[in-house]
Design a protein around this motif. Structure first.
Motif, mmCIF file in Angstrom:
data_model
loop_
_atom_site.group_PDB
_atom_site.id
_atom_site.type_symbol
_atom_site.label_atom_id
_atom_site.label_comp_id
_atom_site.label_asym_id
_atom_site.label_seq_id
_atom_site.Cartn_x
_atom_site.Cartn_y
_atom_site.Cartn_z
ATOM 1 N N MET A 1 -8.907 -5.585 1.778
ATOM 2 C CA MET A 1 -9.951 -4.563 1.949
ATOM 3 C C MET A 1 -10.127 -3.592 1.533
ATOM 4 O O MET A 1 -8.790 -2.809 0.830
ATOM 5 N N ASN A 2 -10.931 -2.579 1.502
ATOM 6 C CA ASN A 2 -10.778 -1.079 0.779
ATOM 7 C C ASN A 2 -10.442 -0.264 2.136
ATOM 8 O O ASN A 2 -10.341 -0.545 3.328
ATOM 9 N N SER B 1 -12.032 0.541 5.466
ATOM 10 C CA SER B 1 -11.715 -0.939 5.933
ATOM 11 C C SER B 1 -10.386 -0.946 6.808
ATOM 12 O O SER B 1 -9.956 -1.034 8.313
ATOM 13 N N LYS B 2 -9.294 -0.726 5.347
ATOM 14 C CA LYS B 2 -7.661 -1.031 6.164
ATOM 15 C C LYS B 2 -8.101 0.499 7.426
ATOM 16 O O LYS B 2 -7.061 -0.211 8.118
ATOM 17 N N SER C 1 -9.635 1.635 9.992
ATOM 18 C CA SER C 1 -11.031 1.059 11.215
ATOM 19 C C SER C 1 -9.523 -0.235 11.616
ATOM 20 O O SER C 1 -9.549 -0.275 12.883
ATOM 21 N N VAL C 2 -9.310 -0.697 11.054
ATOM 22 C CA VAL C 2 -8.471 -2.350 11.591
ATOM 23 C C VAL C 2 -7.098 -1.421 12.286
ATOM 24 O O VAL C 2 -6.993 -1.992 13.064
#
Length: 158
Positions: free
Chosen positions: A130-131, A134-135, A137-138
């Motif tokens: 993941m960028n 994204s990391k 957010s997750v």
């Protein structure tokens, strides 16, 4: 009184000792180590659980103490449970009313009945693919889910 993080470092332990009546929950990341075929998967589980519990600790400052991760050999589950039972007894004999184990290793869910604490299992997500956005957010989403589980458990035992 301003609550600050409670990690296993000298400054935080000094703060913990001053405000220990407010900190009733120990969080123990369960970190598998496997060699050979399962090495990459165990590394991913360990990485994910470590990052997740660190973020969780920031969100629940002043209520939890993040214990150093419990590292165990995935090939020796009986030894891992035996060791963890000793840790758990020590934590519960002290002031902790709640012990939460955070893991990405599903095998712990099947052994949960052997422990007094609560096992919280989450699947490990492929962070390395993941960028950064994204990391973040997750991980925020995962932390919110865990926080809800903590709050639910605390309310059950009030």
């Amino acid at each position: 009184m301003e609550m600050k993080s409670m990690r296993w470092i000298p400054d935080d332990i000094a703060m913990f000792n001053k405000s220990s009546e407010y900190v009733d929950t120990a969080v123990v990341p369960l970190l598998p180590v496997a060699f050979g075929e399962g090495m990459k998967e165990s590394a991913a589980m360990t990485d994910f659980a470590s990052i997740l519990t660190s973020q969780l600790e920031r969100q629940l400052q002043g209520r939890i103490l993040l214990i150093p991760g419990h590292t165990y050999l995935k090939s020796k589950p009986e030894e891992a449970v035996s060791q963890l039972e000793k840790w758990e007894a020590e934590l519960l004999d002290r002031q902790f009313k709640h012990v939460f184990y955070v893991t990405c290793d599903y095998d712990w869910k099947q052994r949960e009945g052997e422990l007094k604490g609560t096992v919280l299992w989450l699947p490990s997500l492929p962070l390395e693919q993941m960028n950064e956005a994204s990391k973040v957010s997750v991980m925020e989403d995962q932390v919110r889910q865990l926080m809800n589980l903590f709050i639910q458990k605390w309310r059950e035992e009030e």
